[in-house]
Structure formats: C-alpha cells, structure tokens
Design a protein around this motif. Structure first.
Motif, short mmCIF file in Angstrom:
data_model
loop_
_atom_site.label_atom_id
_atom_site.label_comp_id
_atom_site.label_asym_id
_atom_site.label_seq_id
_atom_site.Cartn_x
_atom_site.Cartn_y
_atom_site.Cartn_z
N UNK A 145 -1.87 2.24 7.60
CA UNK A 145 -1.58 2.03 6.11
C UNK A 145 -2.14 0.58 5.54
N UNK A 146 -2.43 -0.33 6.35
CA UNK A 146 -3.14 -1.45 6.06
C UNK A 146 -4.42 -1.20 5.46
N UNK A 147 -5.07 -0.06 5.98
CA UNK A 147 -6.35 0.43 5.48
C UNK A 147 -6.08 1.39 4.50
N UNK A 148 -5.20 1.43 3.90
CA UNK A 148 -4.82 2.38 2.85
C UNK A 148 -4.99 4.05 3.24
N UNK A 149 -4.67 4.51 4.64
CA UNK A 149 -4.83 5.67 5.06
C UNK A 149 -3.52 6.10 5.81
N UNK A 150 -3.28 7.23 6.23
CA UNK A 150 -2.41 7.42 7.26
C UNK A 150 -1.19 8.28 6.35
N UNK A 151 -0.47 8.54 7.06
CA UNK A 151 0.83 9.85 6.66
C UNK A 151 1.63 9.06 5.74
N UNK A 152 2.08 7.89 5.80
CA UNK A 152 2.97 7.31 4.83
C UNK A 152 2.32 6.99 3.42
N UNK A 153 0.88 6.79 3.52
CA UNK A 153 0.08 6.63 2.08
C UNK A 153 -0.14 7.99 1.70
N UNK A 154 -0.13 8.95 2.19
CA UNK A 154 -0.24 10.24 1.84
C UNK A 154 0.87 10.88 1.12
N UNK A 155 1.92 10.49 1.73
CA UNK A 155 3.21 10.70 1.05
C UNK A 155 3.53 10.04 -0.16
N UNK A 156 2.96 8.81 -0.39
CA UNK A 156 3.22 8.01 -1.47
C UNK A 156 2.25 8.69 -2.58
N UNK B 30 9.46 11.68 -14.58
CA UNK B 30 8.96 10.62 -13.87
C UNK B 30 9.67 9.34 -14.29
N UNK B 31 10.17 8.49 -13.35
CA UNK B 31 10.58 7.32 -13.48
C UNK B 31 10.25 6.05 -12.64
N UNK B 32 9.93 5.07 -13.31
CA UNK B 32 9.31 3.72 -12.40
C UNK B 32 10.27 3.37 -11.16
N UNK B 33 9.70 2.98 -10.07
CA UNK B 33 10.52 2.65 -8.83
C UNK B 33 10.72 1.00 -8.99
N UNK B 34 12.10 1.00 -8.91
CA UNK B 34 12.51 -0.62 -8.93
C UNK B 34 12.02 -0.92 -7.55
N UNK B 35 11.67 -2.46 -7.21
CA UNK B 35 10.98 -3.15 -6.08
C UNK B 35 11.79 -2.72 -4.79
N UNK B 36 13.21 -3.01 -4.97
CA UNK B 36 14.16 -2.63 -3.67
C UNK B 36 14.05 -1.39 -3.31
N UNK C 292 0.81 -1.13 0.01
CA UNK C 292 -0.04 -0.16 0.04
C UNK C 292 0.74 1.28 -0.06
N UNK C 293 1.91 1.29 0.61
CA UNK C 293 2.75 2.26 0.69
C UNK C 293 3.83 2.49 -0.37
N UNK C 294 4.19 1.40 -1.00
CA UNK C 294 5.23 1.54 -1.95
C UNK C 294 4.81 2.27 -3.07
N UNK C 295 5.76 3.50 -3.57
CA UNK C 295 5.22 4.18 -4.93
C UNK C 295 5.47 3.32 -6.20
N UNK C 296 4.77 3.64 -7.10
CA UNK C 296 5.03 3.02 -8.55
C UNK C 296 6.02 3.78 -9.41
N UNK C 297 5.84 5.25 -9.32
CA UNK C 297 6.64 5.98 -9.88
C UNK C 297 6.95 7.33 -8.99
N UNK C 298 8.23 7.74 -9.30
CA UNK C 298 8.77 8.89 -8.65
C UNK C 298 9.48 9.83 -9.54
N UNK C 299 9.58 11.06 -9.13
CA UNK C 299 10.64 11.98 -10.12
C UNK C 299 11.80 11.95 -9.82
N UNK C 300 12.73 12.21 -10.81
CA UNK C 300 14.37 12.43 -10.40
C UNK C 300 14.49 13.57 -11.40
N UNK C 301 15.49 14.45 -10.80
CA UNK C 301 15.85 15.65 -11.33
C UNK C 301 16.85 15.36 -12.43
N UNK C 302 16.67 16.03 -13.69
CA UNK C 302 17.65 15.70 -14.90
C UNK C 302 17.75 17.05 -15.69
#
Length: 155
Positions: free
Chosen positions: A126-137, A87-93, A67-77
C-alpha cells in the motif's frame, strides 16, 4: 435521520508512536478482546515494514492511509421505485475507517504464515500504491465514476 447524531468517541493515541490511527489499526486487528496480542502484531508489522522501506513507521502508516483512503463512494438511494447508486464524497473519518478495514481484510484473506508478516507485506504494498487494499479503493472509485450520472440524486 431520526433523533440526534451519536457523539464520536475520543480515541487515545498508542503508546509507542503517539498516533490515533495506529490505535485504530490495533483495534481493527483485535479479535476476542485480545488487545495485547493485536498490539504486538501491529508493532511487529510496522517494525518489519520500517526496516524494508527504511522509513519511520508513523510516516508509513500516514502514507498508507492516504494511498488506500477513497475520495468518493456510492450509496444506495431509492427514488421513485428505483434504487440508484449515488456517488458521494467520503468524510475523512470514514475514509480512514474504510482504509484500515480493507487492509485488515486483505491480510485475513491470506492463508499461511503469521499475520504480522501479512500485515507488513500489505503495508509495504500500500505504501508503494499497489496491493489488495489499493485495488479495493480503485474499484470503489471506479464504481462511483461509472454512476456519476446519478450525482444529482444526492441528499
């Protein structure tokens, strides 16, 4: 990139749940090398969350990370004298590392009662898909969506 990429260290699974993600969470919680204390805090938080949600702690951790893991993020170029947020996809690790970091940051930002109850609350939210960490994602993914026009600048 100069030189060769660094080798990834193998992390041993934790004693109780046999999960490397729980070990990483313990390491993120740890301050000043006090691993025993961080282990006790994480196990206590997982027990509290397990009782409240009536689920296995290992399942809770897996769903929270998902629930908290982002799928894409931004990197400065830098291109032609201008900086673009690409925007670039996020590796699993990296996604797992970001999720754990955001969960621990959300718990540390709170003041008051003990850390394990904050961690349990954040895990439940986060288990219920709410909270601070989910908002950050959501904010990270919204930023990537807003800068989708610069996706052609990927490296």
């Amino acid at each position: 990139m100069r030189g060769k990429p660094s080798t990834r260290r193998k992390i041993e699974p934790d004693v109780r749940y046999k999960s490397t993600i729980v070990t990483k969470l313990i390491n993120y919680v740890m301050l000043d090398g006090k691993k025993r204390k961080s282990t006790d805090l994480v196990y206590s938080a997982l027990d509290q969350a397990g009782k409240k949600l009536k689920a296995e702690p290992k399942e809770i951790v897996d769903k929270v990370i998902f629930n908290v893991m982002p799928k894409v993020e931004v990197k400065s170029r830098r291109i032609g004298g201008a900086n673009y947020q690409v925007p670039v996809p996020v590796a699993e690790h990296r996604g797992i590392a970001l999720a754990l970091k955001w969960i621990v940051e959300a718990c540390r930002a709170k003041e008051g009662k003990n850390f394990d109850s904050f961690l349990a609350t954040e895990l439940i939210e986060a288990f219920n898909n709410e909270g601070t960490a989910v908002k950050k994602r959501e904010s990270v993914e919204k930023m990537a969506e807003a800068n989708r026009a610069f996706a052609q600048f990927k490296w």
